[in-house]
Design an enzyme around this catalytic site. Structure first.
Site, PDB file in Angstrom:
ATOM      1  N   LYS A   9      50.120  42.714  37.388  1.00 61.78           N
ATOM      2  CA  LYS A   9      50.146  41.251  37.382  1.00 61.78           C
ATOM      3  C   LYS A   9      50.160  40.686  35.958  1.00 61.78           C
ATOM      4  CE  LYS A   9      47.638  40.828  41.832  1.00 61.78           C
ATOM      5  NZ  LYS A   9      46.393  40.288  42.448  1.00 61.78           N
ATOM      6  N   TYR A  49      52.790  35.982  49.009  1.00 59.86           N
ATOM      7  CA  TYR A  49      51.434  35.686  49.455  1.00 59.86           C
ATOM      8  C   TYR A  49      51.402  34.765  50.673  1.00 59.86           C
ATOM      9  CZ  TYR A  49      49.362  38.048  45.399  1.00 59.86           C
ATOM     10  OH  TYR A  49      48.940  38.989  44.480  1.00 59.86           O
ATOM     11  N   ARG A 100      40.804  48.163  38.952  1.00 51.83           N
ATOM     12  CA  ARG A 100      40.113  46.862  38.921  1.00 51.83           C
ATOM     13  C   ARG A 100      38.654  47.024  38.503  1.00 51.83           C
ATOM     14  NH1 ARG A 100      42.434  44.660  44.719  1.00 51.83           N
ATOM     15  NH2 ARG A 100      44.339  43.629  43.956  1.00 51.83           N
ATOM     16  N   ASN A 110      42.744  40.087  38.848  1.00 55.52           N
ATOM     17  CA  ASN A 110      42.358  41.467  39.128  1.00 55.52           C
ATOM     18  C   ASN A 110      43.476  42.480  38.849  1.00 55.52           C
ATOM     19  OD1 ASN A 110      44.007  40.995  41.268  1.00 55.52           O
ATOM     20  ND2 ASN A 110      42.436  41.136  42.840  1.00 55.52           N
ATOM     21  N   HIS A 113      48.462  44.491  42.128  1.00 55.06           N
ATOM     22  CA  HIS A 113      48.659  44.317  43.565  1.00 55.06           C
ATOM     23  C   HIS A 113      49.163  45.625  44.148  1.00 55.06           C
ATOM     24  CE1 HIS A 113      50.239  42.676  47.380  1.00 55.06           C
ATOM     25  NE2 HIS A 113      51.268  43.478  47.170  1.00 55.06           N
ATOM     26  N   GLU A 124      57.530  44.006  51.238  1.00 51.85           N
ATOM     27  CA  GLU A 124      57.406  43.670  49.817  1.00 51.85           C
ATOM     28  C   GLU A 124      58.442  44.407  48.963  1.00 51.85           C
ATOM     29  OE1 GLU A 124      53.247  44.452  49.071  1.00 51.85           O
ATOM     30  OE2 GLU A 124      52.615  42.748  50.293  1.00 51.85           O
TER      31      GLU A 124
HETATM   32  P1  IDP Z   1      44.162  42.391  47.617  1.00 52.60           P
HETATM   33  O1  IDP Z   1      45.016  42.074  46.400  1.00 52.60           O
HETATM   34  O2  IDP Z   1      42.998  43.269  47.256  1.00 52.60           O
HETATM   35  O3  IDP Z   1      44.978  42.904  48.776  1.00 52.60           O
HETATM   36  P2  IDP Z   1      43.996  39.873  49.027  1.00 52.60           P
HETATM   37  O4  IDP Z   1      42.874  39.488  49.923  1.00 52.60           O
HETATM   38  O5  IDP Z   1      45.315  40.226  49.652  1.00 52.60           O
HETATM   39  O6  IDP Z   1      43.468  41.034  48.069  1.00 52.60           O
HETATM   40  O7  IDP Z   1      44.218  38.644  48.027  1.00 52.60           O
HETATM   41  C1  IDP Z   1      45.364  38.538  47.232  1.00 52.60           C
HETATM   42  C2  IDP Z   1      44.963  38.150  45.835  1.00 52.60           C
HETATM   43  O8  IDP Z   1      44.355  36.838  45.870  1.00 52.60           O
HETATM   44  C3  IDP Z   1      43.874  39.026  45.207  1.00 52.60           C
HETATM   45  O9  IDP Z   1      44.378  40.215  44.633  1.00 52.60           O
HETATM   46  C4  IDP Z   1      43.280  38.094  44.167  1.00 52.60           C
HETATM   47  O10 IDP Z   1      44.132  37.990  43.016  1.00 52.60           O
HETATM   48  C5  IDP Z   1      43.286  36.769  44.917  1.00 52.60           C
HETATM   49  N1  IDP Z   1      42.042  36.527  45.654  1.00 52.60           N
HETATM   50  C6  IDP Z   1      41.649  37.149  46.792  1.00 52.60           C
HETATM   51  N2  IDP Z   1      40.460  36.685  47.248  1.00 52.60           N
HETATM   52  C7  IDP Z   1      40.096  35.724  46.375  1.00 52.60           C
HETATM   53  C8  IDP Z   1      38.939  34.857  46.312  1.00 52.60           C
HETATM   54  O11 IDP Z   1      38.036  34.891  47.154  1.00 52.60           O
HETATM   55  N3  IDP Z   1      38.913  33.997  45.256  1.00 52.60           N
HETATM   56  C9  IDP Z   1      39.907  33.932  44.320  1.00 52.60           C
HETATM   57  N4  IDP Z   1      41.001  34.734  44.348  1.00 52.60           N
HETATM   58  C10 IDP Z   1      41.095  35.616  45.355  1.00 52.60           C
HETATM   59 MG    MG Z   2      46.493  41.898  49.861  1.00 47.23          MG
END
Ligand code: IDP
Ligand code: MG
Length: 134
Positions: A9, A49, A100, A110, A113, A124
């Site tokens: 990212k 997303y 991470r 983080n 992805h 994707e």
């Molecule tokens: P993942 O990347 O671990 O699969 P997802 O739940 O799919 O996590 O969320 C997509 C992205 O959205 C995350 O990687 C992070 O950058 C962001 N994100 C997820 N949950 C939160 C949150 O509770 N607060 C702020 N950003 C979040």
């Molecule tokens: Mg995800």
């Protein structure tokens, strides 16, 4: 061979962590099948997303992922989807020894992805590497 989509990212690109992150995957014997740098349009970010539309962090997420260029990779190997997710670590970056867990500063920023299922990986990969583009 199973394939997954990984994104390094914009915060990781900005922080100069691209090489170290790719090394983690290569050391675990996930093979790079395609790689490119691109700056996501808002439209593409919304497609990536779409499952998060309506969530509290959605607007922040879209502006984060479009902040600057990112690196998209197709990685391949046995159980590539799950193994890449294990290397990446949990969303909040609380697991030491993961990408991470070692380097991410917050749950939003983080660094990486990884597709969360075979179905997501197929969708994707098509989004980032349309036919004839990889
Ligand atoms: P993942 O990347 O671990 O699969 P997802 O739940 O799919 O996590 O969320 C997509 C992205 O959205 C995350 O990687 C992070 O950058 C962001 N994100 C997820 N949950 C939160 C949150 O509770 N607060 C702020 N950003 C979040
Ligand atoms: Mg995800």
């Amino acid at each position: 061979m199973e394939q997954t989509l990984v994104l390094i990212k914009p915060d990781a690109v900005e922080r100069g962590l691209v090489g170290k992150i790719i090394t983690r995957f290569e050391e675990k014997n996930l093979q790079i099948q395609a790689i490119k740098m691109l700056h996501l349009t808002r439209e593409m970010a919304e497609k990536l997303y779409e499952e998060h539309r309506g969530k509290t962090f959605y607007a922040q997420l879209i502006s984060y992922i479009t902040l600057g260029p990112l690196i998209a990779l197709i990685l391949a190997g046995p159980q590539a989807v799950n193994r890449a997710r294990l290397l990446i670590g949990d969303t909040a970056g609380t697991t030491p020894g993961t990408i991470r867990g070692d380097w991410a500063g917050s749950i939003t920023y983080n660094l990486v992805h990884g597709s969360d299922s075979l179905r997501s990986a197929t969708r994707e990969i098509k989004l980032f590497f349309p036919k004839g583009d990889s």
